[in-house]
Structure formats: structure tokens, C-alpha cells
Motif scaffolding. Structure first.
Motif, PDB file in Angstrom:
ATOM      1  N   GLU A 101      12.317  10.794   7.891  1.00 50.22           N
ATOM      2  CA  GLU A 101      12.295   9.373   7.564  1.00 50.22           C
ATOM      3  C   GLU A 101      13.755   8.788   7.605  1.00 50.22           C
ATOM      4  O   GLU A 101      13.649   7.733   8.050  1.00 50.22           O
ATOM      5  CB  GLU A 101      11.665   9.104   5.827  1.00 50.22           C
TER       6      GLU A 101
ATOM      7  N   ILE B  79       3.203   6.339   8.051  1.00 46.45           N
ATOM      8  CA  ILE B  79       4.559   6.474   7.609  1.00 46.45           C
ATOM      9  C   ILE B  79       4.916   6.037   6.345  1.00 46.45           C
ATOM     10  O   ILE B  79       4.060   5.210   5.659  1.00 46.45           O
ATOM     11  CB  ILE B  79       5.557   5.384   8.639  1.00 46.45           C
ATOM     12  N   THR B  80       6.176   6.193   5.826  1.00 49.48           N
ATOM     13  CA  THR B  80       6.378   6.177   4.352  1.00 49.48           C
ATOM     14  C   THR B  80       6.468   4.564   4.154  1.00 49.48           C
ATOM     15  O   THR B  80       6.717   3.576   5.003  1.00 49.48           O
ATOM     16  CB  THR B  80       7.967   6.631   3.990  1.00 49.48           C
TER      17      THR B  80
ATOM     18  N   MET C  95       9.781   2.955   5.253  1.00 52.30           N
ATOM     19  CA  MET C  95       9.597   2.708   6.882  1.00 52.30           C
ATOM     20  C   MET C  95       8.831   1.675   7.254  1.00 52.30           C
ATOM     21  O   MET C  95       9.169   0.780   8.134  1.00 52.30           O
ATOM     22  CB  MET C  95       9.123   3.805   7.785  1.00 52.30           C
TER      23      MET C  95
END
Length: 189
Positions: A51, A111-112, A115
Motif C-alpha cells: 500500500e 485496494i485500501t 489508495m
């Protein structure tokens, strides 16, 4: 620039290259480590998690975009758009990569949140610049189109990465035709 900064910058560049070519989830630190002839632990020193590297890649690309816009700040509206198109032509010539925004958009749901936020903010920045450039060209008489500038900016945001995608399967002719169609959007009446 010191060696540590050079290594960090090189990791970001290689990370961006891999992410654009094969996707965020398909690349790993080992690929970068092999290319730089360093250990994975060295990459983790700079970017403890994937990340962290993904965020650094988004930020680097955002800074490159800002630099591009500053470079063409006084240019005519079409020349500004051509500068952006040139970056997509470069991506195509260098391995039919996706742009960084579409790289993270394709895996957006995986994705996080950090992000997602960074990718969304970057996309908003580019869309706003496109809208301002389109408005500038319309007001100066350089462009002729009927769509609201925000809508046309979204068309450009979809078609630029789309050109790379059709170029992957249809070759250079398909890529060039899509870019040509994109240019025509500002010349229609």
C-alpha cells in the motif's frame, strides 16, 4: 541526490512501471528487487507495505501531471490537450501500459481506502484540469462542441485509457483511431 534517495526513487519508478503493465495485484516486491539487485527487505525499508508503494506511485504520477500542466500553462488549449495525449502515446509505445489512474481504477474495489482516496483525488485533479482546458478552448473559439465541459472532460477521462485498452487488442491502428476520435470531440459543432 544521495544513494538512498536514488534507490527510493528507482523503486517508485519500477513499481509504477510494473503496476501500469501488469496491474497492482500482479506485481510484487521480488520483481523490483531482482531488477535492482537488492533484497526484498531493502524495499520494505522504504515502503513497509505494498500500500505504501502504491500511494507513492500515485503521488509521483500526480506530481508528474502537475509538472506537465505547469509546463504548458501558457499554451493554447489544444496544445495542452496534445501534451496529455502525448503521455498516453508514450504509454502505448512503452508496452501498452495503462495510465496510473486506470491502473488503480481497475482494482478499485480491492485496494485500501487510503489508495481509493488517493486515486479518486488524482482523477478529480485531472478531470478538473481537462474541464478548465476545454472551457478555455471553447471560450477562446479554439474549440467547438455542445456538451457541457464537465461531461466532455469525463469522456476524455474514459477515452484516453480506453485508447490504450483497444490498442492492446487491436494494435496501433485501433489506438490511433481512438485518439483521433478523441481529438474530434473538440472540433464538432
Amino acid at each position: 541526490m544521495n544513494t538512498a534517495q536514488n534507490t527510493k526513487d528507482r523503486i517508485i519508478e519500477l513499481g509504477r512501471d510494473y503496476m501500469q503493465r501488469i496491474g497492482y495485484h500482479s506485481f510484487n516486491y521480488k520483481q523490483i528487487a531482482l531488477e535492482l539487485n537488492i533484497k526484498n527487505a531493502s524495499i520494505h525499508h522504504y515502503f513497509p507495505s505494498k500500500e505504501d508503494l502504491g500511494l507513492a506511485v500515485i503521488e509521483k504520477d500526480r506530481q508528474d501531471f502537475i509538472y506537465l500542466t505547469q509546463k504548458v500553462k501558457k499554451a493554447k488549449a489544444m496544445d495542452k490537450l496534445e501534451a496529455l495525449i502525448a503521455s498516453y502515446e508514450y504509454y502505448y509505445k512503452e508496452g501498452k501500459k495503462l495510465c496510473v489512474i486506470s491502473t488503480f481504477s481497475t482494482s478499485y474495489n480491492e485496494i485500501t481506502e487510503r489508495m481509493q482516496l488517493a486515486a479518486s483525488q488524482y482523477a478529480e485533479l485531472v478531470t478538473a484540469w481537462l474541464a478548465a482546458t476545454l472551457k478555455e478552448g471553447l471560450e477562446s473559439g479554439e474549440f467547438s462542441f455542445k456538451e457541457p465541459v464537465e461531461e466532455l472532460a469525463n469522456v476524455w477521462m474514459a477515452m484516453m485509457p480506453g485508447a490504450l485498452l483497444v490498442g492492446r487488442t487491436g494494435g496501433k491502428a485501433a489506438f490511433d483511431k481512438t485518439i483521433s476520435s478523441l481529438r474530434q470531440t473538440v472540433k464538432s459543432s
